[in-house]
Design an enzyme around this catalytic site. Structure first.
Site, mmCIF file in Angstrom:
data_model
loop_
_atom_site.group_PDB
_atom_site.id
_atom_site.type_symbol
_atom_site.label_atom_id
_atom_site.label_comp_id
_atom_site.label_asym_id
_atom_site.label_seq_id
_atom_site.Cartn_x
_atom_site.Cartn_y
_atom_site.Cartn_z
ATOM 1 N N SER A 118 0.690 -1.161 0.107
ATOM 2 C CA SER A 118 0.389 -0.229 0.080
ATOM 3 C C SER A 118 1.308 1.671 0.360
ATOM 4 C CB SER A 118 -0.846 -0.051 1.208
ATOM 5 O OG SER A 118 -1.313 1.490 0.978
ATOM 6 N N TYR A 142 -1.386 -0.027 10.296
ATOM 7 C CA TYR A 142 -2.135 -0.308 9.170
ATOM 8 C C TYR A 142 -0.989 -0.465 8.507
ATOM 9 C CZ TYR A 142 -3.290 -1.521 4.293
ATOM 10 O OH TYR A 142 -3.053 -1.446 3.141
ATOM 11 N N LYS A 146 2.075 -3.299 6.346
ATOM 12 C CA LYS A 146 2.658 -3.617 4.693
ATOM 13 C C LYS A 146 3.631 -3.069 5.054
ATOM 14 C CE LYS A 146 -1.093 -4.931 3.674
ATOM 15 N NZ LYS A 146 -2.005 -5.837 2.908
#
Ligand code: UDP
Length: 328
Positions: A118, A142, A146
């Protein structure tokens, strides 16, 4: 014989679009998905095994029977605000479960991996458009998960066992299958285009603009919106790159230009022909003002050519999908 690809999260939004393309191109697909947010109807090709990545024995059984040549890994939690409130949920699924998957791959000698990363790994980039060489400085759990998996993949690819991967850093994925067979179908969506089409449909009373005091021409945040089918195509190209012997790589997936929140809203009103109420509210926590991809690398190295680089088209496919009125 066709190449076998195991797709985790193939019943979800992006995964299901990739499964569709893999099926259309003659790959043999198996989707492994716990259906926590995905749907059985979204898996248009191949077998669906309902299982969790935490369940190693189940994973082993699937590898034993299916014997994939490559793995595409979409299964992950993706809601930034939730990741701030529940970091362990995110580290556990996005990192620990990915390690499970990688370990089982190693056990079965599967050495090709495509990872859903991402733009969140960049945090607030210093340079726009942001290129793959920019430092990884996530600003929420988050994005951390990643970036952590990307570091693991890099180490694994250097461990001398032949493991190769492509990590695709998604920008703002939106729109739906142009044939209208699949699309976004999660409850309580937070993404701008989905919320805006829901407002146009009357399912949301009003749309909020989170901040109008950003250092951008109209004061609202700018994002690089990419159509989900163009993104799916990038996955097929990444797979073919690895199958042809390509070495590990990281690619941005965006169009290289952006639209402000206000431009998106205007486009949704124009495409849908419906007006809806919009209110300006304070900034949402953790939003970088501008996030636009430098997408030269994927175009040069994989020959990726977007077909749907048109905000109006992206919105139209999202709108047509929304009109189907799927209850989730
Ligand atoms: N946004 C907004 N109203 C909404 C949803 C999003 O103003 O109802 C803004 C958000 O603050 C960001 C942009 O739209 O600047 C894109 O947000 P989204 O959640 O779609 O994707 P993100 O860039 O956060 O991954």
């Amino acid at each position: 014989m066709s190449v076998k690809v195991l797709v985790t999260g193939g019943a979800g939004y992006i995964g299901s679009h990739v499964v569709k393309l893999l099926g259309e191109r003659g790959y043999e697909v198996l989707t492994y998905d716990n259906l926590s947010t995905g749907h059985e109807w979204a898996v248009l090709y191949g077998k669906l095994v309902v299982g969790d990545l935490a369940d190693r024995n189940m994973l082993r059984k699937v590898f034993e029977e299916f014997r994939p040549e490559a793995v595409m890994h979409f299964a992950a939690h993706i809601v930034v605000p939730e990741s701030i409130r529940k970091p362990l949920k995110y580290y556990s699924n996005n990192v620990a479960n990915t390690i499970n998957l990688l370990e089982v791959m190693e056990e079965f000698g599967v050495d090709k991996f495509i990872f859903s990363s991402s733009a969140a790994v960049y945090g607030v980039p210093e340079e726009i458009p942001v290129s793959e060489s920019a430092p990884l400085r996530p600003i929420n759990p988050y994005g951390e998960t990643k970036a952590t998996v990307e570091r693991i993949l890099k180490d694994l690819s250097r461990s001398g066992k032949g493991f190769r991967y492509v990590s695709l850093r998604y920008f703002n994925v939106a729109g739906a299958d142009p044939e209208g067979k699949i699309g976004f179908a999660y409850p309580n969506p937070t993404h701008l285009i989905i919320r805006a089409v829901k407002a146009a449909k009357g399912d949301l009373r009003r749309l909020e603009i989170y901040g109008t005091d950003y250092p951008t021409p109209d004061g609202t945040c700018i994002r690089d919106y990419i159509h989900v089918t163009d993104l799916a195509e990038a996955h097929i190209m990444a797979l073919e790159f690895l199958l042809d012997g390509g070495q590990s790589e990281v690619f941005n997936c965006g169009y290289g230009h952006g639209h402000s929140v206000k431009e998106v809203i205007d486009t949704v009103k124009r495409v849908t022909g419906r007006d809806f109420s919009v209110v300006e509210t304070p900034r949402r926590e953790g939003d970088p003002p501008i996030l636009v991809a430098d997408s030269c690398k994927i175009k040069d190295r994989l020959g990726w050519e977007p077909k749907y680089d048109d905000l109006g088209f992206i919105v139209r496919t999202a709108w047509e999908w929304e009109l189907k009125g799927l209850v989730v």
